[in-house]
Motif scaffolding. Structure first.
Motif, PDB file in Angstrom:
ATOM      1  N   ASP A  40     -32.598  64.215  36.856  1.00 43.82           N
ATOM      2  CA  ASP A  40     -31.741  63.359  36.033  1.00 43.82           C
ATOM      3  C   ASP A  40     -30.598  62.887  36.943  1.00 43.82           C
ATOM      4  O   ASP A  40     -29.618  63.606  37.153  1.00 43.82           O
ATOM      5  N   THR A  42     -28.453  60.530  36.490  1.00 45.53           N
ATOM      6  CA  THR A  42     -27.195  60.314  35.758  1.00 45.53           C
ATOM      7  C   THR A  42     -26.383  61.601  35.724  1.00 45.53           C
ATOM      8  O   THR A  42     -25.197  61.622  36.059  1.00 45.53           O
ATOM      9  N   GLU A  43     -27.041  62.688  35.328  1.00 45.54           N
ATOM     10  CA  GLU A  43     -26.355  63.978  35.212  1.00 45.54           C
ATOM     11  C   GLU A  43     -25.865  64.453  36.575  1.00 45.54           C
ATOM     12  O   GLU A  43     -24.753  64.972  36.712  1.00 45.54           O
ATOM     13  N   ASP A  46     -22.874  62.348  37.601  1.00 46.62           N
ATOM     14  CA  ASP A  46     -21.732  62.703  36.743  1.00 46.62           C
ATOM     15  C   ASP A  46     -21.078  63.991  37.245  1.00 46.62           C
ATOM     16  O   ASP A  46     -19.844  64.105  37.305  1.00 46.62           O
ATOM     17  N   ASN A  66     -19.447  54.688  37.020  1.00 48.37           N
ATOM     18  CA  ASN A  66     -20.072  53.761  36.074  1.00 48.37           C
ATOM     19  C   ASN A  66     -21.582  54.020  36.117  1.00 48.37           C
ATOM     20  O   ASN A  66     -22.315  53.353  36.833  1.00 48.37           O
ATOM     21  N   HIS A  67     -22.011  55.038  35.362  1.00 50.34           N
ATOM     22  CA  HIS A  67     -23.397  55.509  35.425  1.00 50.34           C
ATOM     23  C   HIS A  67     -24.142  55.204  34.131  1.00 50.34           C
ATOM     24  O   HIS A  67     -23.713  55.641  33.058  1.00 50.34           O
ATOM     25  N   SER A  68     -25.243  54.495  34.225  1.00 52.39           N
ATOM     26  CA  SER A  68     -26.108  54.283  33.064  1.00 52.39           C
ATOM     27  C   SER A  68     -26.723  55.623  32.658  1.00 52.39           C
ATOM     28  O   SER A  68     -27.001  56.478  33.500  1.00 52.39           O
ATOM     29  N   ALA A  69     -26.965  55.785  31.353  1.00 55.20           N
ATOM     30  CA  ALA A  69     -27.481  57.050  30.835  1.00 55.20           C
ATOM     31  C   ALA A  69     -28.990  57.168  31.044  1.00 55.20           C
ATOM     32  O   ALA A  69     -29.720  56.176  31.063  1.00 55.20           O
ATOM     33  N   GLY A  70     -29.445  58.428  31.204  1.00 54.97           N
ATOM     34  CA  GLY A  70     -30.867  58.729  31.190  1.00 54.97           C
ATOM     35  C   GLY A  70     -31.693  58.181  32.325  1.00 54.97           C
ATOM     36  O   GLY A  70     -32.862  57.852  32.141  1.00 54.97           O
ATOM     37  N   THR A  72     -33.825  58.763  35.487  1.00 52.15           N
ATOM     38  CA  THR A  72     -34.552  59.873  36.110  1.00 52.15           C
ATOM     39  C   THR A  72     -35.405  59.382  37.269  1.00 52.15           C
ATOM     40  O   THR A  72     -36.073  58.349  37.164  1.00 52.15           O
ATOM     41  N   ARG A 106     -27.515  52.202  37.904  1.00 56.01           N
ATOM     42  CA  ARG A 106     -28.113  51.343  36.884  1.00 56.01           C
ATOM     43  C   ARG A 106     -29.604  51.208  37.156  1.00 56.01           C
ATOM     44  O   ARG A 106     -30.079  51.554  38.235  1.00 56.01           O
TER      45      ARG A 106
END
Length: 199
Positions: A40, A42-43, A46, A66-70, A72, A106
């Motif tokens: 992941d 994003t995680e 973060d 500025n990270h898009s979610a999910g 992988t 992104r």
């Protein structure tokens, strides 16, 4: 005595350089692929951002995420963490107080595009490919610590993950872009039916 301290510091620097070379060699040999799996991103980014915010602020800079979610990808989480921390530390060391550092993530089509950018002095366009070579250090960087292996390690890790590592032109300061295949895109290729012979 100062001479002993200087010798110890020099020895530690040589050991760090040797360790980095060994790491690059093992990565280029494909050792890192043994631990590949879904990551992941994003995680991961973060967590790295949260860890580095106080470090960046102590240097008088700002760190924005500025990270898009999910998002992988397939890879080794430890090596990917090394890649991005190297880029962030490179930005901290080579930019002055007041610089803004931005971590972006992104999706673009079938790719996950991560960027670590800053609005510092940047590098000339004719040196953008050279900075990924081992031991390459720009004249403007020779007064700072390091052996010129940070971005070489970034390049080796990106290559292991079959990711494109580039420095796009036209950006303010320096921006390093890493483009990975999304894990969903890799799954689609892997799961696609295989045709043998004539249709």
């Amino acid at each position: 005595p100062d001479s002993i301290d200087a010798a110890v510091e020099q020895t530690n620097g040589l050991l760090a350089t040797f360790e980095a070379l060994l790491r690059i060699g093992s990565i280029e040999g494909g050792v890192g692929r043994r631990r590949f799996g879904p990551v992941d991103l994003t995680e991961l980014l973060d967590r790295i951002h949260a860890a580095y915010v106080p470090v960046v602020e102590d240097s008088g800079q700002t760190f924005i995420a500025n990270h898009s979610a999910g998002v992988t990808v397939i890879g080794d989480p430890d090596l990917l963490a090394q890649l991005f921390t190297n880029l962030i530390e490179n930005a901290i060391v080579h930019t002055p107080s007041g610089t803004r550092i931005v971590s972006c993530l992104r999706t673009v089509g079938t790719e996950a595009v991560a960027e670590i950018c800053d609005n510092g002095p940047g590098i000339p366009s004719d040196e953008r490919e050279k900075v990924f070579r081992r031991f390459y250090r720009r004249d403007a960087s020779r007064s700072t610590e390091g052996a010129g292996l940070g971005l070489a390690l970034v390049s080796a890790i990106a290559a292991l993950h079959q990711a494109k590592c580039t420095i796009p032109g036209g950006a303010e300061g320096l921006c390093v872009r890493i483009a990975f295949r999304l894990s969903s895109a890799i799954d689609q290729v892997t799961d696609a039916p295989k045709h043998h012979g004539l249709p």
